[in-house]
Design a protein around this motif. Structure first.
Motif: not given
Ligand code: PHB
Length: 390
Positions: A367-390
């Motif tokens: 909207k205009g020059h801003y990206n305005v919040v209209t809601g939350v798509a996903v709360k506290q989204l964590a990447d699965p970190g696939r393959g991370c072992k250290s």
């Protein structure tokens, strides 16, 4: 020994030790921070915003982080993966920096992560989302203040499915960021009952979209998902509109499509819905004071890239404070960085065990020059970190 003499001696020893510690602290040389960012090409504005954000936090700490003066070294990576190893070695070998902050482009960042892991140089990635950086290629000395590509893709897929769209087409640059973001989108969109009927792509950083837009017009999907950023996003959004598609086929994207670009995109971007871990008008004192300080310092609006640069400095500061500026205590410093809760303008976030932000993804409308919040798509989204072992 006489008791009083003993007391005097031990007090003197303590005073000498304190003075020595003080001198050692006072004599600590500046911490060498290497900024490897794009200062030319389609992502140049992103690199500059990241540097500005990082420097703003340093300035707010009196020009220091964790009590250490900061000395900057800079390399323009041109978002060119073929030059990435040579470029990162300028910082690691030539300048012998303590910390590297970079970069924007996933392909360049993957090469940086390899070099950082081999040389055990502390690396904070302030944008590039390559999943492997906090996945299969993860390491205790590699952190991200931004996102994994999977995250904003997934969040946008949730939003598109939630709107009831059934048939989607995707369009992006054919490289790690584009492909992984599309994968995240597809995962969530199809879980939500939709189907991706076709993936379109072109080489990075090309902007000849015409043939692909013609194909979209012919297929008539319910929705188009796009990952583009920087100069390429400006051109894509304008071309989508000019082709007459904006009126007929809704366009959604991860928020990079409209972040830092709205002035240049003009009317073509108005009303576009995106999902991202930041929005301009988050109404918290933390965000408002950050935006004010940023605008004052740089005569520009802060965007997601500025926030990620600012937070990279906050993460480093937290690590350095925990070891009183003693960078040789690397294990303790890195542990403190992983455990810190970052008071970000985007909202507070924790850092996962694979060292990627766990964060809310907002639904935004341009909207205009801003990206305005209209809601939350996903709360506290964590990447699965696939393959991370250290
Ligand atoms: C990336 O290459 O990982 C990348 C580049 C620009 C963005 C987001 C991700 O805005």
């Amino acid at each position: 020994m006489h008791r009083t003499l003993k007391l005097v001696l031990s007090a003197t020893a303590a005073a000498i030790a304190a003075a020595a510690a003080f001198t050692a602290h006072a004599q600590q040389p500046p911490l060498k921070v290497g900024l490897m960012l794009p200062y030319t090409g389609t992502f140049a504005a992103l690199g500059n915003a990241i540097e500005n954000g990082f420097r703003l936090h340093v300035a707010e700490q009196g020009g220091k982080l964790g009590g250490r003066e900061i000395q900057f070294f800079k390399v323009d990576d041109e978002s060119d993966p073929s030059k990435a190893t040579d470029n990162v070695n300028k910082l690691i070998k030539r300048d012998a920096v303590d910390v590297i902050v970079g970069t924007v482009h996933s392909g360049v960042a993957l090469a940086m992560a390899r070099a950082a892991k081999e040389s055990n140089t502390l690396l904070i990635v302030p944008n590039a989302g390559a999943d492997a950086i906090t996945g299969a290629q993860c390491a205790p000395n590699i952190f991200r203040s931004s996102f994994s590509n999977w995250q904003p893709g997934y969040a946008t897929g949730v939003v598109a499915a939630g709107k009831g769209y059934k048939r989607a087409m995707t369009i992006t640059w054919n490289y790690a960021a584009g492909n992984e973001t599309v994968k995240g989108f597809t995962e969530a969109f199809e879980k939500g009952g939709g189907k991706v009927i076709k993936d379109l792509s072109l080489p990075f950083p090309n902007v000849e979209f015409q043939a692909l837009l013609t194909e979209i017009a012919a297929q008539k999907p319910d929705v188009v998902f796009a990952f583009f950023a920087g100069g390429g996003a400006v051109k894509f959004v304008k071309d989508y509109d000019a082709a007459g598609l904006k009126k007929t086929i809704p366009l959604v994207g991860s928020g990079f499509l409209t972040d830092g670009t709205l002035e240049a995109q003009g009317a073509s971007a108005q009303g576009l819905i995106t999902a991202l871990h930041y929005a301009d008008n988050i109404e918290t004192p933390r965000n408002e004071s950050f935006r004010k300080a940023y605008a004052l310092a740089y005569k520009a609006n802060a965007d997601v890239y500025a926030v990620q640069g600012y937070d990279a400095a906050q993460m480093l500061n937290a690590g350095l404070i925990a070891v009183k500026g003693d960078f040789s205590k690397r294990d303790a410093l890195q542990l403190a960085m992983q455990k810190t809760i970052v008071g970000s303008p985007r909202g507070k976030f924790a850092i996962s065990t694979s060292r990627n932000p766990v964060q809310d993804f907002y639904i935004r409308e341009a909207k205009g020059h801003y990206n305005v919040v209209t809601g939350v798509a996903v709360k506290q989204l964590a990447d699965p970190g696939r393959g991370c072992k250290s």
